[in-house]
Design an enzyme around this catalytic site. Structure first.
Site, PDB file in Angstrom:
ATOM      1  N   ASN A   8     -26.558  29.788  45.624  1.00  0.00           N
ATOM      2  CA  ASN A   8     -26.179  28.380  45.797  1.00  0.00           C
ATOM      3  C   ASN A   8     -26.289  28.069  47.287  1.00  0.00           C
ATOM      4  O   ASN A   8     -25.401  28.419  48.071  1.00  0.00           O
ATOM      5  CB  ASN A   8     -24.737  28.162  45.306  1.00  0.00           C
ATOM      6  CG  ASN A   8     -24.260  26.743  45.570  1.00  0.00           C
ATOM      7  OD1 ASN A   8     -25.064  25.850  45.849  1.00  0.00           O
ATOM      8  ND2 ASN A   8     -22.967  26.528  45.488  1.00  0.00           N
ATOM      9  N   TRP A   9     -27.374  27.406  47.660  1.00  0.00           N
ATOM     10  CA  TRP A   9     -27.617  27.148  49.084  1.00  0.00           C
ATOM     11  C   TRP A   9     -26.784  25.971  49.615  1.00  0.00           C
ATOM     12  O   TRP A   9     -26.795  25.718  50.804  1.00  0.00           O
ATOM     13  CB  TRP A   9     -29.092  26.874  49.317  1.00  0.00           C
ATOM     14  CG  TRP A   9     -29.935  28.108  49.297  1.00  0.00           C
ATOM     15  CD1 TRP A   9     -29.515  29.414  49.174  1.00  0.00           C
ATOM     16  CD2 TRP A   9     -31.357  28.176  49.407  1.00  0.00           C
ATOM     17  NE1 TRP A   9     -30.577  30.260  49.215  1.00  0.00           N
ATOM     18  CE2 TRP A   9     -31.732  29.537  49.351  1.00  0.00           C
ATOM     19  CE3 TRP A   9     -32.368  27.218  49.541  1.00  0.00           C
ATOM     20  CZ2 TRP A   9     -33.056  29.952  49.433  1.00  0.00           C
ATOM     21  CZ3 TRP A   9     -33.694  27.629  49.622  1.00  0.00           C
ATOM     22  CH2 TRP A   9     -34.025  28.988  49.569  1.00  0.00           C
ATOM     23  N   LYS A  10     -26.131  25.247  48.727  1.00  0.00           N
ATOM     24  CA  LYS A  10     -25.333  24.079  49.147  1.00  0.00           C
ATOM     25  C   LYS A  10     -26.198  23.173  50.041  1.00  0.00           C
ATOM     26  O   LYS A  10     -27.373  23.004  49.774  1.00  0.00           O
ATOM     27  CB  LYS A  10     -24.061  24.538  49.848  1.00  0.00           C
ATOM     28  CG  LYS A  10     -23.312  25.628  49.073  1.00  0.00           C
ATOM     29  CD  LYS A  10     -21.945  25.896  49.609  1.00  0.00           C
ATOM     30  CE  LYS A  10     -21.349  27.081  48.877  1.00  0.00           C
ATOM     31  NZ  LYS A  10     -19.940  27.258  49.094  1.00  0.00           N
ATOM     32  N   HIS A  94     -18.957  22.716  40.173  1.00  0.00           N
ATOM     33  CA  HIS A  94     -18.580  23.552  41.322  1.00  0.00           C
ATOM     34  C   HIS A  94     -17.287  23.011  41.934  1.00  0.00           C
ATOM     35  O   HIS A  94     -17.070  21.806  41.969  1.00  0.00           O
ATOM     36  CB  HIS A  94     -19.706  23.548  42.360  1.00  0.00           C
ATOM     37  CG  HIS A  94     -19.518  24.584  43.425  1.00  0.00           C
ATOM     38  ND1 HIS A  94     -18.675  24.405  44.489  1.00  0.00           N
ATOM     39  CD2 HIS A  94     -20.037  25.839  43.561  1.00  0.00           C
ATOM     40  CE1 HIS A  94     -18.689  25.492  45.249  1.00  0.00           C
ATOM     41  NE2 HIS A  94     -19.510  26.378  44.705  1.00  0.00           N
ATOM     42  N   GLU A  96     -16.359  22.579  44.875  1.00  0.00           N
ATOM     43  CA  GLU A  96     -16.543  21.604  45.966  1.00  0.00           C
ATOM     44  C   GLU A  96     -16.778  20.209  45.401  1.00  0.00           C
ATOM     45  O   GLU A  96     -16.373  19.208  45.981  1.00  0.00           O
ATOM     46  CB  GLU A  96     -17.698  22.054  46.883  1.00  0.00           C
ATOM     47  CG  GLU A  96     -17.275  23.245  47.734  1.00  0.00           C
ATOM     48  CD  GLU A  96     -18.406  24.122  48.224  1.00  0.00           C
ATOM     49  OE1 GLU A  96     -19.583  23.708  48.132  1.00  0.00           O
ATOM     50  OE2 GLU A  96     -18.111  25.245  48.687  1.00  0.00           O
ATOM     51  N   GLU A 174     -14.970  31.260  39.611  1.00  0.00           N
ATOM     52  CA  GLU A 174     -14.903  31.199  41.068  1.00  0.00           C
ATOM     53  C   GLU A 174     -13.495  30.773  41.487  1.00  0.00           C
ATOM     54  O   GLU A 174     -13.201  29.564  41.524  1.00  0.00           O
ATOM     55  CB  GLU A 174     -15.910  30.179  41.608  1.00  0.00           C
ATOM     56  CG  GLU A 174     -17.348  30.504  41.287  1.00  0.00           C
ATOM     57  CD  GLU A 174     -18.297  29.912  42.315  1.00  0.00           C
ATOM     58  OE1 GLU A 174     -19.099  30.679  42.855  1.00  0.00           O
ATOM     59  OE2 GLU A 174     -18.228  28.705  42.589  1.00  0.00           O
ATOM     60  N   GLY A 180     -16.145  30.870  50.176  1.00  0.00           N
ATOM     61  CA  GLY A 180     -16.439  30.620  51.589  1.00  0.00           C
ATOM     62  C   GLY A 180     -15.319  31.037  52.530  1.00  0.00           C
ATOM     63  O   GLY A 180     -15.304  30.636  53.698  1.00  0.00           O
ATOM     64  N   SER A 219     -17.096  34.589  48.074  1.00  0.00           N
ATOM     65  CA  SER A 219     -17.202  35.555  49.182  1.00  0.00           C
ATOM     66  C   SER A 219     -17.872  36.867  48.779  1.00  0.00           C
ATOM     67  O   SER A 219     -17.511  37.944  49.264  1.00  0.00           O
ATOM     68  CB  SER A 219     -15.828  35.812  49.804  1.00  0.00           C
ATOM     69  OG  SER A 219     -15.339  34.622  50.392  1.00  0.00           O
ATOM     70  N   GLY A 240     -22.855  31.937  47.633  1.00  0.00           N
ATOM     71  CA  GLY A 240     -23.161  30.902  48.622  1.00  0.00           C
ATOM     72  C   GLY A 240     -23.681  31.539  49.902  1.00  0.00           C
ATOM     73  O   GLY A 240     -24.861  31.866  50.033  1.00  0.00           O
ATOM     74  N   GLY A 241     -22.770  31.768  50.871  1.00  0.00           N
ATOM     75  CA  GLY A 241     -23.143  32.228  52.216  1.00  0.00           C
ATOM     76  C   GLY A 241     -24.142  33.378  52.263  1.00  0.00           C
ATOM     77  O   GLY A 241     -25.149  33.300  52.978  1.00  0.00           O
TER      78      GLY A 241
HETATM   79  C1  PEP Z   1     -20.195  29.243  45.999  1.00  0.00           C
HETATM   80  O1  PEP Z   1     -20.537  28.323  46.691  1.00  0.00           O
HETATM   81  O2  PEP Z   1     -20.270  29.130  44.778  1.00  0.00           O
HETATM   82  C2  PEP Z   1     -19.697  30.453  46.642  1.00  0.00           C
HETATM   83  C3  PEP Z   1     -19.210  31.390  45.870  1.00  0.00           C
HETATM   84  O3  PEP Z   1     -19.752  30.522  48.014  1.00  0.00           O
HETATM   85  P1  PEP Z   1     -19.500  31.830  48.918  1.00  0.00           P
HETATM   86  O4  PEP Z   1     -20.316  32.954  48.323  1.00  0.00           O
HETATM   87  O5  PEP Z   1     -19.980  31.444  50.279  1.00  0.00           O
HETATM   88  O6  PEP Z   1     -18.042  32.119  48.870  1.00  0.00           O
END
Ligand code: PEP
Length: 263
Positions: A8-10, A94, A96, A174, A180, A219, A240-241
């Site tokens: 997930n590049w956001k 999600h 966010e 999640e 994040g 994370s 994500g990251g």
């Molecule tokens: C996400 O955006 O779904 C996520 C899990 O981000 P991260 O891996 O950065 O915590």
């Protein structure tokens, strides 16, 4: 079941950045990764990334969708536009989007329905806040989120030819406090939630529930992913990251494949 790793590049990467990533990924991605990969770039890079992934086993995914077919919805994107670009997966609900855009369980249910109706698989995000975890309400919260959306994903609502042992549905657990933040849930805590989710799905969908992939997100890094993937009801990760770097993405896939194999 083949585990799934979704990037997930956001709101990261221009089209040029995205294409440079895919170029590197194509060179590094193993012939038999033991894990399915999917990339969810920003909408602006979706078409270009889809083209660059053509001929690979890596799938294209979208980060969001609107539930209506078309109309006066400025800034929104319809499911059929995503299907037209070759998306196999669509991230829905999600945290966010829930927290920053006020997405409700009811809207999420409509999105699940439209994604399935257009032959794509939703990556349906659920999870509790820190306050809810500390109050011991994890299973209650996750159960409520599932109950609100499950009407949209009964086998009877699957398009013809999509029913059967493998439902085109992915659920990503999640915990909001882990996204994040660098704070990952304990693999045992995650397994507990995933086992409960699996049981809810069995009660609703019968044996087909065993074909639903349950991802963990929050994370995830190459250092911690194998322990998570070794849990019996963890079938991959939403990242994500750590998904923004092609080498890390490949490492994640390799370790998920290994973790899954050892369970
Ligand atoms: C996400 O955006 O779904 C996520 C899990 O981000 P991260 O891996 O950065 O915590």
């Amino acid at each position: 079941m083949l585990p799934l790793l979704v990037a997930n590049w956001k709101m990261h990467k221009t089209k040029a950045d995205a294409l440079a990533f895919i170029d590197e990924l194509r060179r590094l991605w193993p012939d038999r990764p033991g894990c399915e990969g999917a990339i969810a770039p920003p909408f602006t890079a979706l078409d270009a990334v889809g083209g660059a992934l053509r001929g690979t086993a890596i799938a294209l995914a979208a980060q969001n969708v609107h539930w209506e077919e078309e109309g006066a919805f400025t800034g929104e994107v319809a499911a059929r536009f995503l299907a037209d670009l070759g998306c196999r997966y669509v991230i829905v609900g999600h945290s966010e989007r829930r927290s920053q855009w006020g997405e409700t369980d009811e809207q999420i249910a409509r999105k699940l329905q439209t994604v399935l109706a257009h032959g794509m698989a939703p990556v349906w995000c659920i999870g509790e806040s820190l306050r809810e975890r500390e109050a011991g309400r994890v299973l209650e919260v996750v159960g409520r989120q599932l109950a609100a959306g499950l009407g949209a994903v009964t086998p009877a609502r699957m398009p013809p030819g999509r029913r059967g042992p493998e439902l085109p549905l992915v659920i990503a657990y999640e915990p909001v406090w882990a996204i994040g933040t660098g704070r990952i849930a304990e693999p045992k805590q995650v397994q507990e939630v995933h086992a409960a989710v699996r049981q809810w799905l069995r009660d609703r969908l019968g044996g087909a529930a065993d074909g639903v992939r349950l991802l963990y997100g929050g994370s995830v890094t190459p250092e911690n992913v194998a322990a998570m993937a070794a849990q019996p009801d963890v079938n991959g990760a939403l990242v994500g990251g750590a998904s923004l770097d092609a080498k890390q993405f490949v490492l994640l896939a390799q370790r998920i494949a290994r973790g899954g194999a050892s369970s």
